[in-house]
Design a protein around this motif. Structure first.
Motif, PDB file in Angstrom:
ATOM      1  N   THR A   9       0.832  -1.207   0.000  1.00 14.40           N
ATOM      2  CA  THR A   9       0.000   0.000   0.000  1.00 14.40           C
ATOM      3  C   THR A   9       0.864   1.253   0.000  1.00 14.40           C
ATOM      4  OG1 THR A   9      -1.789  -1.160   1.139  1.00 14.40           O
ATOM      5  CG2 THR A   9      -1.800   1.250   1.245  1.00 14.40           C
ATOM      6  N   GLU A  10       1.857   1.294   0.868  1.00 14.81           N
ATOM      7  CA  GLU A  10       2.728   2.471   0.965  1.00 14.81           C
ATOM      8  C   GLU A  10       3.561   2.648  -0.295  1.00 14.81           C
ATOM      9  OE1 GLU A  10       4.930   1.868   4.578  1.00 14.81           O
ATOM     10  OE2 GLU A  10       3.215   2.383   5.840  1.00 14.81           O
ATOM     11  N   ARG A  11       4.082   1.545  -0.839  1.00 17.63           N
ATOM     12  CA  ARG A  11       4.905   1.624  -2.046  1.00 17.63           C
ATOM     13  C   ARG A  11       4.079   2.072  -3.240  1.00 17.63           C
ATOM     14  NH1 ARG A  11       9.296  -1.677  -4.458  1.00 17.63           N
ATOM     15  NH2 ARG A  11       9.798  -0.430  -6.292  1.00 17.63           N
ATOM     16  N   LYS A  12       2.839   1.584  -3.344  1.00 15.02           N
ATOM     17  CA  LYS A  12       1.974   1.989  -4.449  1.00 15.02           C
ATOM     18  C   LYS A  12       1.662   3.484  -4.384  1.00 15.02           C
ATOM     19  CE  LYS A  12      -1.447  -0.790  -5.684  1.00 15.02           C
ATOM     20  NZ  LYS A  12      -2.587  -1.736  -5.570  1.00 15.02           N
ATOM     21  N   MET A  13       1.556   4.019  -3.174  1.00 12.93           N
ATOM     22  CA  MET A  13       1.241   5.439  -3.010  1.00 12.93           C
ATOM     23  C   MET A  13       2.407   6.327  -3.447  1.00 12.93           C
ATOM     24  SD  MET A  13      -1.110   5.326   0.474  1.00 12.93           S
ATOM     25  CE  MET A  13      -0.246   6.685   1.158  1.00 12.93           C
ATOM     26  N   ARG A  14       3.627   5.878  -3.258  1.00 13.87           N
ATOM     27  CA  ARG A  14       4.771   6.736  -3.582  1.00 13.87           C
ATOM     28  C   ARG A  14       5.436   6.398  -4.912  1.00 13.87           C
ATOM     29  NH1 ARG A  14       7.201   3.278   0.469  1.00 13.87           N
ATOM     30  NH2 ARG A  14       9.019   2.324  -0.491  1.00 13.87           N
ATOM     31  N   ASP A  15       5.064   5.276  -5.533  1.00 13.75           N
ATOM     32  CA  ASP A  15       5.726   4.857  -6.775  1.00 13.75           C
ATOM     33  C   ASP A  15       4.661   4.407  -7.781  1.00 13.75           C
ATOM     34  OD1 ASP A  15       7.155   3.591  -8.798  1.00 13.75           O
ATOM     35  OD2 ASP A  15       8.508   2.542  -7.434  1.00 13.75           O
ATOM     36  N   LYS A  16       4.292   5.301  -8.695  1.00 11.82           N
ATOM     37  CA  LYS A  16       3.214   5.015  -9.650  1.00 11.82           C
ATOM     38  C   LYS A  16       3.576   3.872 -10.603  1.00 11.82           C
ATOM     39  CE  LYS A  16       0.319   7.848  -8.043  1.00 11.82           C
ATOM     40  NZ  LYS A  16      -0.689   7.280  -7.171  1.00 11.82           N
ATOM     41  N   ASP A  17       4.837   3.761 -10.997  1.00 13.51           N
ATOM     42  CA  ASP A  17       5.245   2.654 -11.861  1.00 13.51           C
ATOM     43  C   ASP A  17       5.047   1.318 -11.156  1.00 13.51           C
ATOM     44  OD1 ASP A  17       5.935   4.254 -14.010  1.00 13.51           O
ATOM     45  OD2 ASP A  17       8.032   4.444 -13.393  1.00 13.51           O
ATOM     46  N   PHE A  18       5.424   1.278  -9.884  1.00 11.32           N
ATOM     47  CA  PHE A  18       5.207   0.066  -9.093  1.00 11.32           C
ATOM     48  C   PHE A  18       3.717  -0.241  -9.003  1.00 11.32           C
ATOM     49  CE2 PHE A  18       4.143  -1.967  -5.056  1.00 11.32           C
ATOM     50  CZ  PHE A  18       4.946  -3.105  -5.100  1.00 11.32           C
ATOM     51  N   ALA A  19       2.916   0.777  -8.742  1.00  7.06           N
ATOM     52  CA  ALA A  19       1.465   0.590  -8.602  1.00  7.06           C
ATOM     53  C   ALA A  19       0.870   0.025  -9.879  1.00  7.06           C
ATOM     54  CB  ALA A  19       0.794   1.916  -8.236  1.00  7.06           C
ATOM     55  N   ASN A  20       1.229   0.615 -11.014  1.00  9.15           N
ATOM     56  CA  ASN A  20       0.695   0.139 -12.288  1.00  9.15           C
ATOM     57  C   ASN A  20       1.152  -1.296 -12.574  1.00  9.15           C
ATOM     58  OD1 ASN A  20      -0.603   2.563 -12.741  1.00  9.15           O
ATOM     59  ND2 ASN A  20       1.085   3.420 -13.909  1.00  9.15           N
ATOM     60  N   GLY A  21       2.417  -1.574 -12.364  1.00 16.73           N
ATOM     61  CA  GLY A  21       2.943  -2.920 -12.599  1.00 16.73           C
ATOM     62  C   GLY A  21       2.336  -3.942 -11.660  1.00 16.73           C
ATOM     63  N   TYR A  22       2.152  -3.556 -10.423  1.00 19.80           N
ATOM     64  CA  TYR A  22       1.566  -4.455  -9.429  1.00 19.80           C
ATOM     65  C   TYR A  22       0.131  -4.790  -9.793  1.00 19.80           C
ATOM     66  CZ  TYR A  22       0.029  -6.414  -5.008  1.00 19.80           C
ATOM     67  OH  TYR A  22      -0.490  -7.253  -4.050  1.00 19.80           O
ATOM     68  N   ASP A  23      -0.645  -3.769 -10.108  1.00 17.91           N
ATOM     69  CA  ASP A  23      -2.051  -3.992 -10.441  1.00 17.91           C
ATOM     70  C   ASP A  23      -2.194  -4.841 -11.700  1.00 17.91           C
ATOM     71  OD1 ASP A  23      -2.806  -2.542  -8.218  1.00 17.91           O
ATOM     72  OD2 ASP A  23      -3.107  -0.669  -9.331  1.00 17.91           O
ATOM     73  N   GLU A  24      -1.361  -4.586 -12.703  1.00 20.31           N
ATOM     74  CA  GLU A  24      -1.404  -5.376 -13.937  1.00 20.31           C
ATOM     75  C   GLU A  24      -1.028  -6.826 -13.651  1.00 20.31           C
ATOM     76  OE1 GLU A  24       1.085  -5.639 -18.060  1.00 20.31           O
ATOM     77  OE2 GLU A  24       0.577  -3.630 -17.339  1.00 20.31           O
ATOM     78  N   GLY A  25       0.011  -7.029 -12.893  1.00 20.30           N
ATOM     79  CA  GLY A  25       0.440  -8.376 -12.540  1.00 20.30           C
ATOM     80  C   GLY A  25      -0.623  -9.124 -11.757  1.00 20.30           C
ATOM     81  N   TYR A  26      -1.291  -8.416 -10.865  1.00 19.67           N
ATOM     82  CA  TYR A  26      -2.347  -9.036 -10.073  1.00 19.67           C
ATOM     83  C   TYR A  26      -3.510  -9.463 -10.959  1.00 19.67           C
ATOM     84  CZ  TYR A  26      -5.883  -9.816  -6.532  1.00 19.67           C
ATOM     85  OH  TYR A  26      -6.859 -10.382  -5.761  1.00 19.67           O
ATOM     86  N   GLU A  27      -3.873  -8.646 -11.927  1.00 18.47           N
ATOM     87  CA  GLU A  27      -4.959  -8.989 -12.843  1.00 18.47           C
ATOM     88  C   GLU A  27      -4.596 -10.234 -13.654  1.00 18.47           C
ATOM     89  OE1 GLU A  27      -8.054  -7.718 -12.912  1.00 18.47           O
ATOM     90  OE2 GLU A  27      -7.355  -6.605 -11.173  1.00 18.47           O
ATOM     91  N   GLN A  28      -3.352 -10.326 -14.083  1.00 16.86           N
ATOM     92  CA  GLN A  28      -2.904 -11.498 -14.838  1.00 16.86           C
ATOM     93  C   GLN A  28      -2.939 -12.746 -13.962  1.00 16.86           C
ATOM     94  OE1 GLN A  28       0.907 -10.175 -16.171  1.00 16.86           O
ATOM     95  NE2 GLN A  28       0.040  -8.740 -17.626  1.00 16.86           N
ATOM     96  N   LEU A  29      -2.538 -12.609 -12.726  1.00 15.25           N
ATOM     97  CA  LEU A  29      -2.574 -13.727 -11.788  1.00 15.25           C
ATOM     98  C   LEU A  29      -4.008 -14.196 -11.588  1.00 15.25           C
ATOM     99  CD1 LEU A  29      -1.136 -15.532  -9.648  1.00 15.25           C
ATOM    100  CD2 LEU A  29      -1.598 -13.702  -8.011  1.00 15.25           C
ATOM    101  N   LYS A  30      -4.941 -13.243 -11.491  1.00 19.38           N
ATOM    102  CA  LYS A  30      -6.340 -13.604 -11.295  1.00 19.38           C
ATOM    103  C   LYS A  30      -6.885 -14.425 -12.453  1.00 19.38           C
ATOM    104  CE  LYS A  30      -8.825 -10.001 -10.498  1.00 19.38           C
ATOM    105  NZ  LYS A  30      -9.672  -8.881 -10.068  1.00 19.38           N
ATOM    106  N   VAL A  31      -6.495 -14.100 -13.682  1.00 14.20           N
ATOM    107  CA  VAL A  31      -6.970 -14.862 -14.844  1.00 14.20           C
ATOM    108  C   VAL A  31      -6.543 -16.316 -14.715  1.00 14.20           C
ATOM    109  CG1 VAL A  31      -6.743 -15.171 -17.340  1.00 14.20           C
ATOM    110  CG2 VAL A  31      -7.068 -12.886 -16.399  1.00 14.20           C
ATOM    111  N   GLY A  32      -5.284 -16.538 -14.409  1.00 15.68           N
ATOM    112  CA  GLY A  32      -4.790 -17.906 -14.236  1.00 15.68           C
ATOM    113  C   GLY A  32      -5.488 -18.627 -13.102  1.00 15.68           C
ATOM    114  N   MET A  33      -5.733 -17.910 -12.006  1.00 17.42           N
ATOM    115  CA  MET A  33      -6.408 -18.516 -10.859  1.00 17.42           C
ATOM    116  C   MET A  33      -7.848 -18.881 -11.196  1.00 17.42           C
ATOM    117  SD  MET A  33      -4.838 -16.111  -7.817  1.00 17.42           S
ATOM    118  CE  MET A  33      -6.119 -16.538  -6.677  1.00 17.42           C
ATOM    119  N   ILE A  34      -8.519 -18.036 -11.955  1.00 17.17           N
ATOM    120  CA  ILE A  34      -9.900 -18.315 -12.359  1.00 17.17           C
ATOM    121  C   ILE A  34      -9.942 -19.547 -13.247  1.00 17.17           C
ATOM    122  CG2 ILE A  34     -11.799 -17.449 -13.806  1.00 17.17           C
ATOM    123  CD1 ILE A  34     -11.048 -14.610 -12.698  1.00 17.17           C
ATOM    124  N   LEU A  35      -9.002 -19.643 -14.180  1.00 15.84           N
ATOM    125  CA  LEU A  35      -8.962 -20.808 -15.069  1.00 15.84           C
ATOM    126  C   LEU A  35      -8.671 -22.088 -14.287  1.00 15.84           C
ATOM    127  CD1 LEU A  35      -7.045 -19.299 -18.116  1.00 15.84           C
ATOM    128  CD2 LEU A  35      -9.495 -19.799 -17.937  1.00 15.84           C
TER     129      LEU A  35
END
Length: 91
Positions: A9-35
């Motif tokens: 949470t703290e890292r996402k607030m201070r580092d937008k690149d990290f936030a974007n990469g984290y959120d994208e990675g999480y969405e990709q992980l969710k697709v695999g988990m759903i499958l």
């Protein structure tokens, strides 16, 4: 809140690149988990799904664990092989 969640949470607030990469990675992980969950709910193994899709078990594992660049046509084939219908919602 766990230390890890607090750090993220703290890292996402201070580092937008990290936030974007984290959120994208999480969405990709969710697709695999759903499958994976859909396959398990259908009561079939990765090997059985691979046979239905005329591919190898390693391909199914890769889809479930690294779904970052999966094609829509592949998602449709997997859903069909599981006796499911693919539905996409844009929110």
């Amino acid at each position: 809140m766990s230390d890890l969640k607090k750090y993220i949470t703290e890292r996402k607030m201070r580092d937008k690149d990290f936030a974007n990469g984290y959120d994208e990675g999480y969405e990709q992980l969710k697709v695999g988990m759903i499958l994976r969950q859909a396959r398990e709910d259908a009561g079939i193994t990765q090997e059985e799904l691979a046979l239905r899709l005329h591919t190898k078990k390693t391909a199914i594992s890769r889809i479930e664990n690294h779904a970052e660049d999966i094609k829509l046509s592949t998602l449709e084939r997997v859903a069909s092989a599981l006796g499911k219908k693919l539905e996409i919602v844009i929110v």
